[in-house]
Design a protein around this motif. Sequence first.
Motif, mmCIF file in Angstrom:
data_model
loop_
_atom_site.group_PDB
_atom_site.id
_atom_site.type_symbol
_atom_site.label_atom_id
_atom_site.label_comp_id
_atom_site.label_asym_id
_atom_site.label_seq_id
_atom_site.Cartn_x
_atom_site.Cartn_y
_atom_site.Cartn_z
ATOM 1 N N LYS A 54 0.811 -1.182 0.052
ATOM 2 C CA LYS A 54 -0.151 -0.110 0.017
ATOM 3 C C LYS A 54 0.851 1.152 0.018
ATOM 4 O O LYS A 54 0.348 2.486 0.311
ATOM 5 C CB LYS A 54 -1.078 0.117 1.196
ATOM 6 N N GLY A 56 2.021 2.614 -2.584
ATOM 7 C CA GLY A 56 1.918 3.116 -4.087
ATOM 8 C C GLY A 56 2.488 2.110 -4.844
ATOM 9 O O GLY A 56 3.227 2.664 -6.049
ATOM 10 N N THR A 57 2.703 0.774 -5.008
ATOM 11 C CA THR A 57 3.451 0.044 -5.424
ATOM 12 C C THR A 57 3.027 0.074 -7.066
ATOM 13 O O THR A 57 3.772 0.156 -8.056
ATOM 14 C CB THR A 57 3.147 -1.476 -5.339
ATOM 15 N N SER A 58 1.794 0.233 -7.312
ATOM 16 C CA SER A 58 0.947 0.108 -8.752
ATOM 17 C C SER A 58 1.531 1.399 -9.472
ATOM 18 O O SER A 58 1.454 1.529 -10.651
ATOM 19 C CB SER A 58 -0.262 -0.123 -8.733
ATOM 20 N N ARG A 135 5.796 5.016 2.007
ATOM 21 C CA ARG A 135 4.885 5.789 2.381
ATOM 22 C C ARG A 135 4.491 6.001 3.922
ATOM 23 O O ARG A 135 4.774 5.025 4.901
ATOM 24 C CB ARG A 135 3.394 5.253 1.816
ATOM 25 N N SER A 143 -5.022 2.532 4.442
ATOM 26 C CA SER A 143 -4.928 1.964 3.022
ATOM 27 C C SER A 143 -4.806 0.198 3.127
ATOM 28 O O SER A 143 -5.696 -0.331 2.404
ATOM 29 C CB SER A 143 -3.731 2.382 2.169
ATOM 30 N N THR A 232 -0.013 8.733 -15.113
ATOM 31 C CA THR A 232 0.071 7.942 -14.079
ATOM 32 C C THR A 232 -0.785 8.804 -12.882
ATOM 33 O O THR A 232 -0.585 8.702 -11.659
ATOM 34 C CB THR A 232 1.535 8.216 -13.433
ATOM 35 N N ARG A 262 -8.587 3.896 -4.320
ATOM 36 C CA ARG A 262 -9.402 4.200 -3.253
ATOM 37 C C ARG A 262 -9.593 5.874 -3.259
ATOM 38 O O ARG A 262 -10.434 6.394 -3.613
ATOM 39 C CB ARG A 262 -8.906 3.541 -2.085
ATOM 40 N N LYS A 263 -8.283 6.445 -2.680
ATOM 41 C CA LYS A 263 -8.293 7.819 -2.432
ATOM 42 C C LYS A 263 -7.017 8.537 -2.830
ATOM 43 O O LYS A 263 -7.021 9.435 -3.552
ATOM 44 C CB LYS A 263 -8.468 8.404 -0.795
ATOM 45 N N GLY A 264 -6.014 7.769 -2.751
ATOM 46 C CA GLY A 264 -4.413 8.075 -3.013
ATOM 47 C C GLY A 264 -3.953 9.525 -2.569
ATOM 48 O O GLY A 264 -3.496 10.314 -3.380
#
Length: 300
Positions: A54, A56-58, A135, A143, A232, A262-264
């Motif tokens: 969670k 921010g891997t993607s 993060r 998250s 991105t 979700r929210k980022g």
Amino acid sequence: WFIESLQSMKRISLEELVDGVGGVCFVPSVMERWRELQEFQARPDDTLIATFPKAGTSWAIEMVDVVRRGGDISGCLQIPSMMRAPFLELNPPPPFPSGQLHNQPSPRLIKTHLPFHLLPPSFVDQNCKMVYVARNAKDTAVSYFHFHRMNKKLPEPGDWNQFFDSFLTGQVAWGSWFDHVTGWWKEKNNHRILYLFFEDIKENPAREIAKLSNFLSKKLDREAVDRIIEHTSFKNMKQNPMTNFSLLPANIFDQSVSPFMRKGEVGDWKNMFTVAQNERFEKEYRQLMSDRGPSFRMEL
Ligand code: A3P
């Protein structure tokens, strides 16, 4: 077959997590292939993207992938993120069909959540480039809680109070956030590691993309950087089926419970933490984080 292999994983409770290696918890399917995992053969031109879940891997995968393609997004629009950057721990060993890591042509992009000290040794032996994204712990905890609710292959999280305790004590899959971020931090100057922060990317994506372009030795013009920022952005990644995991069926990711994108945001923890939880968190944080470790921003 990748989806099939995920579907065969049974849902467990947080208590059933395997107290895997050196006290780091894992889901049983990771422990079952631990030996193959440790024997994984990295190649010198592999790029590894490592994170605690969670962080921010993607997001990082998408940025690194387009940077490596010199700013050309077309290839990223054809193939789901999970195929462009296979997940090392869930990478099935042969004889699974081609397409995953063993048969993938170079240069490969590989995702992992492993703590540095549990990486297959070949990544260090081959002197691979590794991008680590960290993060802040509070947003990561929130998250991860919502991710447990929707990801049917992670343990049942219980309520937020229960999950908060588990997170603080490292009783979650891939272990303690504190050990993870500090373990990678200590190694960052000993190997080819670029250590980035979610909060920095959020604050100034162009600056962080410049770091990636320098680290990956890929020159980018201003237009390419703008294209990467656009491609991105949270909004685009949320709409893009190649990045929003909508291709996974609801018995793996139930996005009606909580969307993957979700929210980022930075600071969403304030909507979840009680005053008492925040006090306890701050106290333990001071004890568990050394002065020489990374320093995090909990809000921007
Ligand atoms: P939230 O749950 O706080 O929204 P990972 O990829 O490691 O599983 O991390 C997922 C988290 O990163 C989610 O956080 C997700 O919304 C956020 N994220 C993914 N892509 C993002 C982007 N382009 N911008 C901001 N946040 C992003």
